[in-house]
Design a protein around this motif. Structure first.
Motif, short mmCIF file in Angstrom:
data_model
loop_
_atom_site.label_atom_id
_atom_site.label_comp_id
_atom_site.label_asym_id
_atom_site.label_seq_id
_atom_site.Cartn_x
_atom_site.Cartn_y
_atom_site.Cartn_z
N GLU A 189 -4.61 -37.12 -13.33
CA GLU A 189 -3.81 -38.08 -13.21
C GLU A 189 -2.22 -37.70 -13.45
O GLU A 189 -1.88 -37.08 -14.69
N ASN A 190 -1.56 -37.94 -12.63
CA ASN A 190 0.05 -37.72 -12.90
C ASN A 190 0.75 -38.41 -13.81
O ASN A 190 0.39 -39.67 -13.95
N VAL A 191 1.57 -37.98 -14.85
CA VAL A 191 2.17 -38.81 -16.01
C VAL A 191 3.60 -38.77 -15.66
O VAL A 191 3.98 -37.50 -15.53
N ALA A 192 4.35 -39.76 -15.58
CA ALA A 192 5.68 -39.72 -15.40
C ALA A 192 6.48 -39.39 -16.42
O ALA A 192 5.72 -40.16 -17.98
N THR A 193 7.44 -38.55 -16.53
CA THR A 193 8.10 -38.35 -17.80
C THR A 193 9.62 -38.07 -17.26
O THR A 193 10.07 -38.37 -16.29
N ASP A 194 10.61 -37.75 -18.35
CA ASP A 194 11.99 -37.70 -18.13
C ASP A 194 12.31 -36.33 -18.12
O ASP A 194 13.33 -35.83 -18.24
N ILE A 195 11.47 -35.28 -17.90
CA ILE A 195 11.51 -34.06 -17.87
C ILE A 195 12.06 -33.66 -16.31
O ILE A 195 11.53 -34.04 -15.64
#
Length: 86
Positions: free
Chosen positions: A25-31
């Motif tokens: 599952e894709n995990v949204a980050t601020d990277i």
């Protein structure tokens, strides 16, 4: 679609040469360099003993059945074969 994948997963894991087979599952980050994927994107990580094992897997009856079952929801599909290079 995920339900269909999880339904065939035990059969796939029993195939000769299959080491790993699981959805991610894709995990949204601020990277900043993280690629943004759509919420409807499914990533499946597979590890096979050889390309020949992968090719045999793709020709199985349960994979053909899976592809037929999910075809109404699949807009695009792709595969990337990688080697750890170790």
């Amino acid at each position: 679609m995920l339900g269909e994948l999880l339904r065939i997963r035990p059969e796939v894991l029993d195939e000769e040469g299959c080491h790993r087979y699981f959805p991610l599952e894709n995990v949204a980050t601020d990277i900043p360099i993280q690629e943004t994927l759509g919420e409807d994107t499914l990533i499946l990580l597979e590890q096979w003993a050889s390309v020949a094992h992968l090719e045999a897997h793709l020709a199985t009856a349960h994979m053909k059945s899976y592809q037929e079952a999910v075809s109404p929801w699949v807009e695009e599909a792709g595969i990337q074969v990688l080697n750890a290079g170790l």
